[in-house]
Design a protein around this motif. Structure first.
Motif, mmCIF file in Angstrom:
data_model
loop_
_atom_site.group_PDB
_atom_site.id
_atom_site.type_symbol
_atom_site.label_atom_id
_atom_site.label_comp_id
_atom_site.label_asym_id
_atom_site.label_seq_id
_atom_site.Cartn_x
_atom_site.Cartn_y
_atom_site.Cartn_z
ATOM 1 N N TYR A 129 -20.936 0.740 10.556
ATOM 2 C CA TYR A 129 -20.523 0.779 9.155
ATOM 3 C C TYR A 129 -20.791 -0.587 8.535
ATOM 4 O O TYR A 129 -20.462 -1.623 9.129
ATOM 5 C CB TYR A 129 -19.028 1.101 9.031
ATOM 6 C CG TYR A 129 -18.697 2.569 9.147
ATOM 7 C CD1 TYR A 129 -18.427 3.334 8.022
ATOM 8 C CD2 TYR A 129 -18.655 3.190 10.394
ATOM 9 C CE1 TYR A 129 -18.126 4.685 8.129
ATOM 10 C CE2 TYR A 129 -18.353 4.541 10.523
ATOM 11 C CZ TYR A 129 -18.093 5.287 9.380
ATOM 12 O OH TYR A 129 -17.792 6.624 9.493
ATOM 13 N N ALA A 130 -21.389 -0.595 7.348
ATOM 14 C CA ALA A 130 -21.670 -1.842 6.642
ATOM 15 C C ALA A 130 -20.934 -1.844 5.311
ATOM 16 O O ALA A 130 -20.931 -0.830 4.599
ATOM 17 C CB ALA A 130 -23.158 -2.008 6.414
ATOM 18 N N TYR A 131 -20.322 -2.985 5.001
ATOM 19 C CA TYR A 131 -19.582 -3.089 3.736
ATOM 20 C C TYR A 131 -19.713 -4.497 3.170
ATOM 21 O O TYR A 131 -19.697 -5.492 3.908
ATOM 22 C CB TYR A 131 -18.098 -2.786 3.949
ATOM 23 C CG TYR A 131 -17.267 -2.912 2.688
ATOM 24 C CD1 TYR A 131 -17.400 -1.980 1.660
ATOM 25 C CD2 TYR A 131 -16.377 -3.976 2.519
ATOM 26 C CE1 TYR A 131 -16.639 -2.095 0.498
ATOM 27 C CE2 TYR A 131 -15.622 -4.094 1.350
ATOM 28 C CZ TYR A 131 -15.751 -3.154 0.345
ATOM 29 O OH TYR A 131 -15.019 -3.270 -0.800
ATOM 30 N N GLY A 132 -19.860 -4.567 1.849
ATOM 31 C CA GLY A 132 -19.869 -5.852 1.177
ATOM 32 C C GLY A 132 -19.373 -5.705 -0.243
ATOM 33 O O GLY A 132 -19.536 -4.648 -0.858
ATOM 34 N N ALA A 143 -28.033 -4.615 6.555
ATOM 35 C CA ALA A 143 -27.052 -3.535 6.423
ATOM 36 C C ALA A 143 -27.690 -2.162 6.222
ATOM 37 O O ALA A 143 -27.076 -1.131 6.542
ATOM 38 C CB ALA A 143 -26.120 -3.838 5.243
ATOM 39 N N SER A 144 -28.899 -2.127 5.692
ATOM 40 C CA SER A 144 -29.517 -0.858 5.291
ATOM 41 C C SER A 144 -29.690 0.128 6.443
ATOM 42 O O SER A 144 -29.842 1.330 6.218
ATOM 43 C CB SER A 144 -30.876 -1.116 4.632
ATOM 44 O OG SER A 144 -31.766 -1.752 5.545
ATOM 45 N N LYS A 148 -23.429 4.210 7.564
ATOM 46 C CA LYS A 148 -22.858 4.245 6.219
ATOM 47 C C LYS A 148 -22.909 2.850 5.623
ATOM 48 O O LYS A 148 -22.490 1.879 6.265
ATOM 49 C CB LYS A 148 -21.406 4.740 6.241
ATOM 50 C CG LYS A 148 -21.223 6.177 6.734
ATOM 51 C CD LYS A 148 -21.825 7.194 5.746
ATOM 52 C CE LYS A 148 -21.610 8.618 6.225
ATOM 53 N NZ LYS A 148 -22.195 9.617 5.270
ATOM 54 N N VAL A 149 -23.422 2.745 4.403
ATOM 55 C CA VAL A 149 -23.484 1.480 3.674
ATOM 56 C C VAL A 149 -22.635 1.633 2.418
ATOM 57 O O VAL A 149 -22.911 2.503 1.579
ATOM 58 C CB VAL A 149 -24.933 1.105 3.280
ATOM 59 C CG1 VAL A 149 -24.955 -0.255 2.591
ATOM 60 C CG2 VAL A 149 -25.846 1.120 4.492
ATOM 61 N N LYS A 251 -26.606 5.492 -7.341
ATOM 62 C CA LYS A 251 -27.473 6.447 -8.051
ATOM 63 C C LYS A 251 -28.849 6.538 -7.403
ATOM 64 O O LYS A 251 -29.400 7.633 -7.241
ATOM 65 C CB LYS A 251 -27.598 6.017 -9.506
ATOM 66 C CG LYS A 251 -28.562 6.857 -10.326
ATOM 67 C CD LYS A 251 -28.657 6.325 -11.759
ATOM 68 C CE LYS A 251 -29.696 7.114 -12.557
ATOM 69 N NZ LYS A 251 -29.829 6.587 -13.947
ATOM 70 N N TYR A 252 -29.385 5.391 -7.005
ATOM 71 C CA TYR A 252 -30.739 5.369 -6.438
ATOM 72 C C TYR A 252 -30.732 5.387 -4.906
ATOM 73 O O TYR A 252 -31.723 5.074 -4.263
ATOM 74 C CB TYR A 252 -31.496 4.156 -6.966
ATOM 75 C CG TYR A 252 -31.771 4.248 -8.458
ATOM 76 C CD1 TYR A 252 -32.732 5.131 -8.938
ATOM 77 C CD2 TYR A 252 -31.056 3.485 -9.362
ATOM 78 C CE1 TYR A 252 -32.980 5.226 -10.295
ATOM 79 C CE2 TYR A 252 -31.291 3.576 -10.723
ATOM 80 C CZ TYR A 252 -32.258 4.457 -11.194
ATOM 81 O OH TYR A 252 -32.494 4.548 -12.547
ATOM 82 N N LYS A 253 -29.582 5.765 -4.338
ATOM 83 C CA LYS A 253 -29.444 6.039 -2.903
ATOM 84 C C LYS A 253 -29.702 4.836 -1.993
ATOM 85 O O LYS A 253 -30.113 5.001 -0.850
ATOM 86 C CB LYS A 253 -30.355 7.202 -2.500
ATOM 87 C CG LYS A 253 -30.033 8.486 -3.249
ATOM 88 C CD LYS A 253 -30.933 9.624 -2.830
ATOM 89 C CE LYS A 253 -30.589 10.891 -3.604
ATOM 90 N NZ LYS A 253 -31.455 12.038 -3.223
ATOM 91 N N LEU A 254 -29.429 3.642 -2.501
ATOM 92 C CA LEU A 254 -29.505 2.457 -1.653
ATOM 93 C C LEU A 254 -28.238 2.305 -0.837
ATOM 94 O O LEU A 254 -28.239 1.645 0.203
ATOM 95 C CB LEU A 254 -29.743 1.206 -2.499
ATOM 96 C CG LEU A 254 -31.095 1.137 -3.217
ATOM 97 C CD1 LEU A 254 -31.185 -0.153 -4.035
ATOM 98 C CD2 LEU A 254 -32.253 1.219 -2.240
ATOM 99 N N VAL A 255 -27.134 2.879 -1.315
ATOM 100 C CA VAL A 255 -25.870 2.860 -0.581
ATOM 101 C C VAL A 255 -25.320 4.274 -0.511
ATOM 102 O O VAL A 255 -25.762 5.170 -1.232
ATOM 103 C CB VAL A 255 -24.833 1.908 -1.235
ATOM 104 C CG1 VAL A 255 -25.378 0.488 -1.282
ATOM 105 C CG2 VAL A 255 -24.440 2.383 -2.631
ATOM 106 N N ASP A 256 -24.313 4.459 0.352
ATOM 107 C CA ASP A 256 -23.740 5.792 0.563
ATOM 108 C C ASP A 256 -22.461 6.022 -0.219
ATOM 109 O O ASP A 256 -21.967 7.151 -0.272
ATOM 110 C CB ASP A 256 -23.463 5.999 2.051
ATOM 111 C CG ASP A 256 -24.735 5.956 2.867
ATOM 112 O OD1 ASP A 256 -25.568 6.855 2.703
ATOM 113 O OD2 ASP A 256 -24.917 4.995 3.645
#
Length: 587
Positions: A129-132, A143-144, A148-149, A251-256
């Protein structure tokens, strides 16, 4: 009176005894604080990796933090982290990794090494799991790959493309009436550009566009593979400025998802089967290292030496951290060369170069080592100019795609401070000499035309020697080396295509290659320089040089690069340098 002296000396003796025992107790407390911590892991653990933590080549011990409890007392080195992640793959006590990805303090090749280790961990079936709150681009790159980002709903994700900017000092030097007398070889050798130009030369712009483009292509390719988005689309996101807020990243699916920290913690708890007020068993890398034994392998008489060479290359015999002093490293290489148990040497280079003479001395010792056992080079963020000089003789060279290497060229700078002293400070100089060139190199006067020829001839000679070392080590023709030298910086990808490196890969790949060349299937690792005892480190830390440098960096912020350039100019006064073009910062 006799009674007075009797009381006085008795009191003095008691005072000395108290001080002695006080110091004895204090030293005991310090030794206890800096002693290795015995750690036992509990089940259901989650390993924590922070991208904001700089990972040097070797473990950093901070005994002052240990005593004052201001922060972690030690930080694992880069290869330590790789081995710890690999060990965690099969550790039943570790269920996954939590990647804290806010800022990123590491170079591109270091992040590549970390990312590849995490990819292997992910293949074990355990979660990441990545979070910032606000992820910069280098943090997001690492992180990508996570399952889950997540980013903070009111935070964000930087995704704007790469950028590098040079600081030119020519105008400032002119105002101060400081004349930088410059000598160099190689039309791409732009190390002196900030002193002699007010903007990038055409040649420098060409090389910078080329390697920056390679770094960016690798960035987009790997993010695209992890997020299942093609690179053309990713480039469009950056080029059109589409990622401005956290919601855009979703929106552009770079994160979950957009989540607060407590929501991410709840999701990890659910993944672990925890409920209510139960806490996640987070385990820091330093704590995990204390609880495991993954550093060197076990039980074999065969050794492979890893020699970590990180920092500027200098003359002398200094053992200062992040400095490659020729005297010290010649001793380390010689020790590994003469040790019959050491079957091969992996020379880990993370250096922008430095003194050409010091580079030659290290090259010589590695060449001698190569005659008795395999020598393999593993390149880090940089292995350029002097960093390439000390690498080119290896049996095999490994680099990451985003390593910066090459820069085969040399230069010298000798400032003339006469105008500055006379017109700005009112200071003049005079003296006597017994020979015409006795004061050659004196910064209080300009060089004569003949003296300039002397220095340029030395630069030309060393440049010729440098190219000869590459011809010999890489088995390339002189014409080819001359065409790819010229001081030009290459990415790892370009360097492999040109024959400057052999393979794209990391430290593990270099070690496997060394073992294969040495024909050993089982071995232990021996690392150089050997780690200092924590108590010795504590005593040395009172000098405070590293802490002073950290304080200066924090205070100056973005202007720290200007300070670095001025500092480096002072350090290289007159000595011929094989060094990267400038203080490079890519954002």
């Amino acid at each position: 009176m006799r009674s007075f002296f009797k009381i006085f000396f008795a009191t003095l003796l008691a005072f000395i005894v108290i001080i002695f025992f006080g110091m004895f107790i204090l030293m005991g407390i310090i030794k206890s604080a800096v002693s290795p911590e015995v750690v036992t892991l509990s089940p259901n653990g989650v390993l924590v990796l922070e991208t904001s933590q700089p990972y040097a080549e070797q473990k950093i011990v901070d005994p002052v933090n240990a005593v004052l409890r201001q922060g972690p007392k030690e930080t694992p080195g880069l290869y330590d982290v790789v081995r710890l992640i690999r060990h965690a793959e099969n550790d039943d006590d570790i269920k996954g990794i939590y990647l804290k990805a806010d800022n990123n303090a590491n170079g591109f090749a270091t992040n590549e090494e970390l990312r590849n280790a995490l990819l292997r961990f992910k293949q074990s079936g355990k979660f990441i799991y990545a979070y910032g709150e606000v992820m910069d681009q280098k943090s997001y790159y690492v992180a990508s790959l996570a399952d889950k980002v997540y980013v903070h709903p009111k935070g964000g994700l930087e995704f704007s493309g790469f950028f590098t900017q040079l600081t030119f000092l020519k105008g400032a030097l002119e105002k101060l009436e400081i004349q930088p007398q410059i000598f160099y070889d190689g039309r791409f050798k732009s190390a002196t550009e900030p002193l002699r130009e007010t903007q990038m030369t055409v040649a420098n712009r060409i090389q910078t566009n080329a390697y920056l483009g390679d770094l960016y292509a690798n960035f987009l390719k790997n993010i695209g593979a992890s997020r299942k988005i093609d690179t053309v689309t990713l480039h469009r996101y950056a080029n059109e400025g589409l990622i401005q807020e956290a919601a855009d990243a979703l929106k552009y699916k770079l994160v979950d998802g957009l989540k607060y920290n407590d929501q991410v913690m709840d999701e990890i708890k659910s993944r672990l089967g925890l409920s209510g007020d139960e806490k996640v068993n987070f385990i820091s890398l330093s704590k995990y290292e204390s609880a495991t034994d993954v550093a060197t392998g076990k039980g074999e008489d065969n050794r492979i030496a890893i020699i970590y060479a990180q920092g500027n290359i200098v003359g002398g015999d200094s053992e200062k951290d992040e400095t490659i002093s020729s005297g010290h490293f010649v001793k380390l290489i010689r020790e590994a060369r003469q040790d019959k148990d050491v079957k091969a040497i992996v020379f880990r280079v993370n250096s922008p170069g430095g003194s050409a003479l010091a580079s030659e001395s290290i090259w010589r010792e590695l060449t001698l080592a190569k005659k008795s056992k395999p020598v393999v080079v593993s390149m880090g963020d940089y292995a350029a100019s002097g960093g390439y000089y000390i690498s080119c003789m290896a049996d095999s060279i490994f680099a990451q795609p985003n390593t910066l290497t090459g820069s085969i060229g040399v230069f010298a700078v000798l400032p003339n401070l006469q105008g500055f002293f006379k017109n700005k400070l009112g200071v003049t100089f005079d003296g006597v000499k017994t020979a015409q060139y006795a004061d050659l190199g004196n910064t209080s006067r300009p060089l004569t035309e003949i003296e300039k020829k002397f220095i340029q001839n030395s630069v030309d000679s060393i440049y010729s020697t440098f190219k000869g070392r590459v011809v010999e080590g890489r088995k390339l023709s002189g014409v080819v080396v001359d065409s790819i030298a010229q001081g030009r910086v290459w990415s790892g990808v370009q360097a492999k295509e040109l024959g400057l490196v052999d393979r794209i890969g990391g430290i593990d790949d270099a070690i496997k290659c060394a073992a294969k060349l040495a024909k050993v299937s089982a071995f232990r690792l021996r690392e150089y320089p050997e780690a200092e005892a924590p108590f010795e480190k504590f005593v040395k830390s009172f000098a405070g040089e590293a802490r002073m440098e950290t304080a200066i960096r924090k205070e100056l912020g973005e202007q720290y690069t200007v300070y670095q350039q001025i500092k480096h100019l002072k350090e290289m006064n007159g000595e011929i340098q094989a060094k990267l073009p400038y203080v490079m910062e890519i954002r």
